[in-house]
Motif scaffolding. Sequence first.
Motif, PDB file in Angstrom:
ATOM      1  N   SER A  41       0.829   4.225  -2.783  1.00 18.65           N
ATOM      2  CA  SER A  41       0.664   5.628  -2.390  1.00 18.65           C
ATOM      3  C   SER A  41       1.742   6.504  -3.009  1.00 18.65           C
ATOM      4  O   SER A  41       1.453   7.586  -3.541  1.00 18.65           O
ATOM      5  N   ASP A  68      -5.380   1.125  -1.295  1.00 21.98           N
ATOM      6  CA  ASP A  68      -5.319  -0.335  -1.311  1.00 21.98           C
ATOM      7  C   ASP A  68      -6.499  -0.909  -0.541  1.00 21.98           C
ATOM      8  O   ASP A  68      -6.359  -1.396   0.577  1.00 21.98           O
ATOM      9  N   ALA A 114       0.830  -1.207   0.000  1.00 25.24           N
ATOM     10  CA  ALA A 114       0.000   0.000   0.000  1.00 25.24           C
ATOM     11  C   ALA A 114       0.864   1.258   0.000  1.00 25.24           C
ATOM     12  O   ALA A 114       0.552   2.242  -0.681  1.00 25.24           O
TER      13      ALA A 114
END
Length: 327
Positions: free
Chosen positions: A50, A93, A46
């Motif tokens: 990002s 996510d 995740a």
Amino acid sequence: MEHLNKETDLDIIKRILILLVFVINASSSCAQDSKITIADLTWTGASAISHVIQAIITGPMGGEAEIIKGASDGSIIFASMDKGDGSIDVHPDIWMPVQINNWKKYVEENNTVAINKPYYGTQGMFIPNYLTNTIRSFSDLANPKIASMFDKDGNGKGEYWAGDTSWTSTKIWQIKFKSYGLDELWEPEIISDAAFKEQLKVAYENQKPILFYYWTPEWIFAAYELSPLDEPPVSEGCQVLNLEQANWLEASTFNCKHNDAEVWIGHSKSLQDRNPAVARMLSNIILNPETINEWTLRIGRDGENPVTVAENWVAKNKELVNNWIYR
């Protein structure tokens, strides 16, 4: 004289129209320049996503994007996207069905969160391969002798890593152990992903017992030889989750394996007005596990800076990124 007055009137109208066009363009430009805020989830995959989103916005799109440190609670992230105030614009996510309650409320009912096309992941309870001669399935965990192998604090119960305190999946694994009738022999260890990975490293190097929740894609599967525990197949009614209730553990049941997860990027629909170019790009992103694993290997296993990994990847994949931006 009348002719001159008519020309003057036309000139005034033209000037007004030009001014209106300028104002509209300026407003559009401001909307396009709205800073994007991205949730800071605590697992490596995740985090990599990002940073790639941030690198696209600040790089080829020429905008502003910030990863909001500490923004890792799924319910808070969804509520912020729902408000549309820019406090958190992007969930990088979204694992489904782990986030099913938030999905139903904000994606389906409120219709305030938009999504892209998902990639697919797997999740389960894992052990190192050096334990597979002793343990193969959840039914093996009902053996008190096996549970005692994992008892680290001497209280008679074996420990398993259920996840980080802020993860919805951490609740789900406690529900699973209760549903399998294992909560008398086992207890959850709830610590950060980073702390767990350090424990895994030490246990693996010393061939010690360790039992833990994890998912793919992630770099630990390239670094270590790991196996999932067998679970009963999915059947009707085997999964009943009431995670928002105060008595969530007692009110929920989950006594079968996870289906493969669909994993999405979500964003606040307010971006369609505040920054439509970024909203379009976020809807167009299509990721695959192989690419995410490449990012996590560099960040998690090799210790590279996630900003550098993301920016280099965006620079090397201009055609794909431009397709997300302009499609």
